[in-house]
Design a protein around this motif. Structure first.
Motif, short mmCIF file in Angstrom:
data_model
loop_
_atom_site.label_atom_id
_atom_site.label_comp_id
_atom_site.label_asym_id
_atom_site.label_seq_id
_atom_site.Cartn_x
_atom_site.Cartn_y
_atom_site.Cartn_z
N LEU A 11 -57.85 -15.66 21.02
CA LEU A 11 -56.60 -15.28 21.67
C LEU A 11 -55.77 -16.50 22.05
O LEU A 11 -54.54 -16.47 21.97
CB LEU A 11 -56.89 -14.43 22.90
CG LEU A 11 -57.55 -13.07 22.63
CD1 LEU A 11 -57.88 -12.36 23.93
CD2 LEU A 11 -56.65 -12.20 21.77
N PHE A 12 -56.43 -17.57 22.46
CA PHE A 12 -55.71 -18.81 22.79
C PHE A 12 -55.01 -19.36 21.55
O PHE A 12 -53.87 -19.83 21.63
CB PHE A 12 -56.68 -19.84 23.36
CG PHE A 12 -56.05 -21.17 23.65
CD1 PHE A 12 -55.25 -21.35 24.77
CD2 PHE A 12 -56.24 -22.25 22.79
CE1 PHE A 12 -54.66 -22.57 25.03
CE2 PHE A 12 -55.65 -23.47 23.05
CZ PHE A 12 -54.86 -23.64 24.17
N ALA A 13 -55.70 -19.30 20.39
CA ALA A 13 -55.08 -19.75 19.15
C ALA A 13 -53.85 -18.91 18.82
O ALA A 13 -52.82 -19.42 18.36
CB ALA A 13 -56.09 -19.69 18.01
N LEU B 68 -42.79 -10.06 30.14
CA LEU B 68 -43.04 -11.00 29.04
C LEU B 68 -44.33 -10.66 28.31
O LEU B 68 -44.40 -10.68 27.08
CB LEU B 68 -43.13 -12.43 29.58
CG LEU B 68 -41.85 -13.08 30.11
CD1 LEU B 68 -42.17 -14.44 30.72
CD2 LEU B 68 -40.81 -13.22 29.01
N LEU B 69 -45.35 -10.32 29.08
CA LEU B 69 -46.66 -10.02 28.49
C LEU B 69 -46.61 -8.75 27.65
O LEU B 69 -47.10 -8.72 26.52
CB LEU B 69 -47.69 -9.87 29.61
CG LEU B 69 -49.15 -9.70 29.17
CD1 LEU B 69 -49.64 -10.96 28.45
CD2 LEU B 69 -50.03 -9.42 30.39
N ALA B 70 -45.99 -7.69 28.20
CA ALA B 70 -46.00 -6.39 27.53
C ALA B 70 -44.99 -6.30 26.38
O ALA B 70 -45.26 -5.68 25.36
CB ALA B 70 -45.73 -5.27 28.54
N ARG B 71 -43.84 -6.95 26.54
CA ARG B 71 -42.76 -6.79 25.56
C ARG B 71 -42.70 -7.91 24.52
O ARG B 71 -42.13 -7.70 23.44
CB ARG B 71 -41.42 -6.72 26.30
CG ARG B 71 -41.28 -5.53 27.23
CD ARG B 71 -41.23 -4.22 26.46
NE ARG B 71 -41.03 -3.09 27.33
CZ ARG B 71 -39.82 -2.64 27.69
NH1 ARG B 71 -38.73 -3.27 27.28
NH2 ARG B 71 -39.71 -1.59 28.47
N ILE B 72 -43.25 -9.07 24.82
CA ILE B 72 -43.10 -10.21 23.90
C ILE B 72 -44.45 -10.75 23.43
O ILE B 72 -44.74 -10.78 22.24
CB ILE B 72 -42.29 -11.34 24.55
CG1 ILE B 72 -40.87 -10.85 24.88
CG2 ILE B 72 -42.23 -12.55 23.63
CD1 ILE B 72 -40.02 -11.87 25.60
N ARG C 203 -50.30 -9.30 18.18
CA ARG C 203 -51.04 -8.08 17.89
C ARG C 203 -52.01 -8.23 16.72
O ARG C 203 -53.15 -7.76 16.80
CB ARG C 203 -50.05 -6.94 17.62
CG ARG C 203 -50.69 -5.56 17.71
CD ARG C 203 -49.62 -4.50 17.87
NE ARG C 203 -48.62 -4.58 16.82
CZ ARG C 203 -47.43 -4.01 16.87
NH1 ARG C 203 -47.09 -3.33 17.96
NH2 ARG C 203 -46.57 -4.10 15.88
N PRO C 204 -51.64 -8.89 15.62
CA PRO C 204 -52.63 -9.09 14.55
C PRO C 204 -53.84 -9.90 15.01
O PRO C 204 -54.97 -9.62 14.59
CB PRO C 204 -51.83 -9.84 13.48
CG PRO C 204 -50.40 -9.49 13.73
CD PRO C 204 -50.30 -9.37 15.21
N ILE D 160 -53.64 -1.01 16.00
CA ILE D 160 -53.36 -2.24 16.75
C ILE D 160 -52.46 -3.17 15.94
O ILE D 160 -51.46 -3.69 16.42
CB ILE D 160 -54.67 -2.96 17.12
CG1 ILE D 160 -55.56 -2.04 17.96
CG2 ILE D 160 -54.37 -4.23 17.90
CD1 ILE D 160 -56.91 -2.63 18.27
N TRP D 161 -52.83 -3.39 14.69
CA TRP D 161 -52.07 -4.31 13.85
C TRP D 161 -50.77 -3.65 13.38
O TRP D 161 -49.70 -4.20 13.43
CB TRP D 161 -52.93 -4.73 12.67
CG TRP D 161 -52.39 -5.91 11.91
CD1 TRP D 161 -51.11 -6.37 11.83
CD2 TRP D 161 -53.16 -6.82 11.12
NE1 TRP D 161 -51.03 -7.47 11.05
CE2 TRP D 161 -52.27 -7.76 10.59
CE3 TRP D 161 -54.51 -6.90 10.80
CZ2 TRP D 161 -52.71 -8.80 9.77
CZ3 TRP D 161 -54.94 -7.91 9.99
CH2 TRP D 161 -54.04 -8.86 9.47
N ARG D 162 -50.90 -2.42 12.85
CA ARG D 162 -49.78 -1.67 12.30
C ARG D 162 -49.00 -2.50 11.29
O ARG D 162 -47.87 -2.95 11.56
CB ARG D 162 -48.84 -1.22 13.42
CG ARG D 162 -49.41 -0.13 14.27
CD ARG D 162 -48.40 0.32 15.30
NE ARG D 162 -48.93 0.18 16.64
CZ ARG D 162 -48.19 0.28 17.73
NH1 ARG D 162 -46.91 0.49 17.65
NH2 ARG D 162 -48.73 0.15 18.90
N PRO D 163 -49.61 -2.77 10.11
CA PRO D 163 -48.92 -3.56 9.11
C PRO D 163 -47.54 -2.99 8.76
O PRO D 163 -47.37 -1.79 8.59
CB PRO D 163 -49.86 -3.50 7.91
CG PRO D 163 -51.19 -3.16 8.48
CD PRO D 163 -50.91 -2.29 9.66
#
Length: 295
Positions: free
Chosen positions: A178-180, A203-207, A213-214, A288-291
């Motif tokens: 997640l840090f990467a 910021l966390l939820a919208r950006i 997400r991937p 989660i990803w939703r390509p």
């Protein structure tokens, strides 16, 4: 004679293809085929085709159903705790920037420990009567006696107890991934949102979360599959007990094969296990990803 680029690439990939065929594809084929047979545990023993008989028997088995639910619960506990803790620490490291380099190194130390060693370590920490955790809780006055909590002997809490070493061991992996991902979030986008008055939750939820997400999908899928097949770390601590309260599917498959001598049923369990994990991984990628989703 000069090889074309395509033939040269095929030649280079041949060893990898042979390796995958010998050690991945062929064992999977044998697993599925064996699930349709009643197989003698003795090498070279008789094999009787039973069709879907093994599947019908294990699906109606209380042991299999219980192990499946415990595996699901164990995976949910581990994955939820690791994601929440890992994401929080990753955000902290990202906020600290280069100043977090030393802390990141220290935080990754548990990844160097083998699961068997972690299981043994936490068994000694949580074991009844002489466990260090209960003794410390008693010394600070939280417990009236060091024997008040049977971490590894109480069927009601043992599944939570055996999850602790897994969480301690691999939260750092979740943090690292997640840090990467957070490093790829454009700083100018965050700065523009701050100038517009957006607070951190927005910021966390919208950006932040939509942009990584991937990465979240990859982290959850990898750790989810790894947690769902947890074996050695539980075997070392409880062996599936007490009263099978910590027996997951991996342990049940192992015991069905080794202790009860039923290779056919063990293969059927393994096949269903594989199909279930593939289905969950596919759903995780989709939701989660939703390509193709530009949001």
């Amino acid at each position: 004679m000069r090889l074309t680029d395509r033939r040269y690439a095929a030649l280079l990939m041949a060893p990898a293809a042979l390796f995958l065929t010998a050690f991945v594809a062929w064992p999977l084929v044998r697993l599925v085929v064996d699930s349709f047979y009643d197989i003698s545990p003795v090498a070279g023993g008789p094999r009787e085709f039973v069709g879907l008989g093994n599947y019908a028997e294990i699906l109606g088995s209380e042991a299999f159903q219980g192990a499946a639910w415990r595996t699901l619960a164990y995976t949910a506990i581990v994955l939820t705790a690791e994601f929440v803790l890992g994401f929080a620490v990753a955000l902290l490291f990202s906020a600290l920037g280069h100043r977090s380099a030393v802390f990141r190194t220290i935080f990754l130390y548990p990844l160097m420990i083998a699961p068997v060693v972690a299981g043994l370590l936490w068994r000694f920490l949580l074991i009844d009567n002489s466990g260090i955790v209960n003794q410390l809780l008693f010394e600070v006055g939280i417990l009236d006696s060091p024997n008040d909590i049977g971490w590894l002997s109480d069927p009601d809490i043992v599944l939570w107890a055996v999850a602790i070493p897994d969480i301690w061991l691999t939260t750092s992996f979740m943090t690292l991934v997640l840090f990467a991902g957070l490093q790829n979030v454009p700083g100018d986008v965050l700065e523009a949102a701050r100038l517009d008055g957006a607070r951190f939750p927005t910021l966390l939820a919208r950006i932040i979360v939509p942009l990584i997400r991937p990465v979240i999908a990859v982290a959850l899928i990898v750790r989810g599959i790894d947690a769902a097949k947890a074996f050695d770390i539980i075997l070392i601590q409880t062996g599936g007990g007490p009263e099978n309260a910590s027996q997951t599917l991996s342990l049940l498959i192992y015991q069905t094969m080794v202790r009860f001598g039923e290779p056919g049923q063990a293969s059927a369990m393994g096949t269903l296990y594989l199909v279930a994990m593939l289905a969950v991984a596919s759903l995780a990628v989709w939701f989660i990803w939703r390509p193709g989703d530009a949001s």
